[in-house]
Scaffold this motif. Sequence first.
Motif, short mmCIF file in Angstrom:
data_model
loop_
_atom_site.label_atom_id
_atom_site.label_comp_id
_atom_site.label_asym_id
_atom_site.label_seq_id
_atom_site.Cartn_x
_atom_site.Cartn_y
_atom_site.Cartn_z
N ASP A 126 0.96 -1.06 -0.27
CA ASP A 126 -0.01 0.10 -0.24
C ASP A 126 0.83 1.98 0.05
N TYR A 127 2.07 1.05 0.20
CA TYR A 127 3.03 1.99 0.15
C TYR A 127 4.35 2.25 -0.61
N GLN A 128 4.56 2.90 -1.50
CA GLN A 128 6.07 2.98 -2.28
C GLN A 128 6.35 4.19 -2.08
N GLU A 129 7.67 4.10 -2.41
CA GLU A 129 8.88 5.61 -2.29
C GLU A 129 9.40 5.56 -3.79
N LEU A 130 8.88 6.90 -4.59
CA LEU A 130 10.36 6.68 -5.47
C LEU A 130 11.07 8.49 -5.15
N ALA A 131 12.43 7.99 -5.66
CA ALA A 131 12.88 9.18 -5.62
C ALA A 131 13.38 10.07 -6.89
N ILE A 132 13.15 11.45 -6.64
CA ILE A 132 12.72 12.31 -7.78
C ILE A 132 14.77 13.18 -7.97
N VAL A 133 14.86 12.87 -8.71
CA VAL A 133 15.85 13.15 -9.29
C VAL A 133 16.56 13.47 -10.24
N GLY A 134 15.45 15.00 -10.60
CA GLY A 134 15.73 15.78 -11.57
C GLY A 134 14.07 16.63 -12.08
N GLY A 135 14.00 17.65 -12.69
CA GLY A 135 12.97 18.30 -13.08
C GLY A 135 13.05 18.88 -14.54
N THR A 136 12.24 20.38 -14.80
CA THR A 136 12.21 20.92 -16.52
C THR A 136 11.28 22.10 -15.21
N GLN A 137 11.64 22.73 -16.37
CA GLN A 137 10.92 25.10 -16.22
C GLN A 137 11.44 25.23 -14.72
N LYS A 138 10.10 25.41 -14.32
CA LYS A 138 9.73 25.72 -12.43
C LYS A 138 10.48 24.37 -11.82
N LEU A 139 10.28 23.28 -12.11
CA LEU A 139 10.72 22.33 -10.99
C LEU A 139 12.59 22.05 -11.60
N ARG A 140 12.85 22.90 -12.20
CA ARG A 140 14.40 22.87 -12.84
C ARG A 140 15.63 22.09 -11.32
N GLY A 141 15.82 21.49 -11.40
CA GLY A 141 16.67 20.87 -10.18
C GLY A 141 16.05 20.59 -8.95
N ALA A 142 15.83 19.81 -9.41
CA ALA A 142 14.28 19.42 -8.38
C ALA A 142 15.31 18.10 -7.52
N GLN A 143 14.88 18.20 -6.16
CA GLN A 143 15.50 16.95 -5.59
C GLN A 143 14.25 16.12 -4.90
N GLY A 144 14.32 15.41 -4.12
CA GLY A 144 13.48 14.87 -2.90
C GLY A 144 13.28 13.56 -3.09
N HIS A 145 11.38 13.52 -2.67
CA HIS A 145 10.89 11.56 -3.00
C HIS A 145 9.45 12.40 -3.16
N VAL A 146 8.87 11.31 -3.82
CA VAL A 146 7.44 10.73 -3.96
C VAL A 146 7.15 9.82 -3.57
N GLU A 147 6.01 9.76 -2.61
CA GLU A 147 5.51 8.44 -2.04
C GLU A 147 4.25 8.03 -2.69
N PHE A 148 3.46 7.21 -2.86
CA PHE A 148 1.95 6.95 -3.48
C PHE A 148 2.15 5.41 -2.11
N GLU A 149 0.68 6.78 -1.84
CA GLU A 149 -0.10 5.61 -1.12
C GLU A 149 -0.87 5.05 -1.34
N LYS A 150 -1.71 3.75 -1.83
CA LYS A 150 -2.49 3.00 -1.96
C LYS A 150 -4.04 2.75 -1.64
N ILE A 151 -4.82 3.69 -3.05
CA ILE A 151 -6.47 3.84 -2.05
C ILE A 151 -7.23 3.01 -2.29
N HIS A 152 -8.30 1.74 -0.84
CA HIS A 152 -8.80 1.32 -1.57
C HIS A 152 -10.03 1.42 -1.99
#
Length: 181
Positions: A126-152
């Motif tokens: 029900d929970y996964q996480e991926l790393a933010i490895v970059g971005g473009t435009q307003k998100l250029r240089g982005a770092q961090g992480h993203v959580e994915f929470e499954k909704i039942h």
Amino acid sequence: MVDTKVLLFACCLLLGSGVVQASKSYKFEFYQHMIEEVDTPTVFGPKTGFVGTGYVFNNPATVGQSISSRSIGRVSGLYFFSSEWVAENYNTVYFNATAGEFFSGEGTLYLRGLWFIYESSDPRGDYQELAIVGGTQKLRGAQGHVEFEKIHIPGSDALLFKVICHVSLPEKESEYTYIQL
């Protein structure tokens, strides 16, 4: 000999000292609607067995749990199985013109990581996480992480994820020093 060691030590200090850049952190969330029909094309197949099977996806992203709520873009990418229980994920989150003023109409986040496959009854899925490895435009240089929470969703087989983004962005564009090659 001592002078050489001192010089070498000074060089190591200079090379090892990094430039700390100020950043600003943001947190926002949206919902990713998994569309099964999109996940069926095989990008590449295994040489033998299941390992190596890959799939493409292009799923809608909305501000609410309903697929009819305001669209903010798409979550697209590919994944392939590196083992029976682990998928390698390469995702891009595309924010469209309706995503809000912060994105100035458009922008992307690039995600990378492992997605662990569990039996449907196992709550670890029900929970996964991926790393933010970059971005473009307003998100250029982005770092961090993203959580994915499954909704039942009771009475539904639909697969829905609440996506929570923890993003750090540089305060201003870095100034680059030109290096002649």
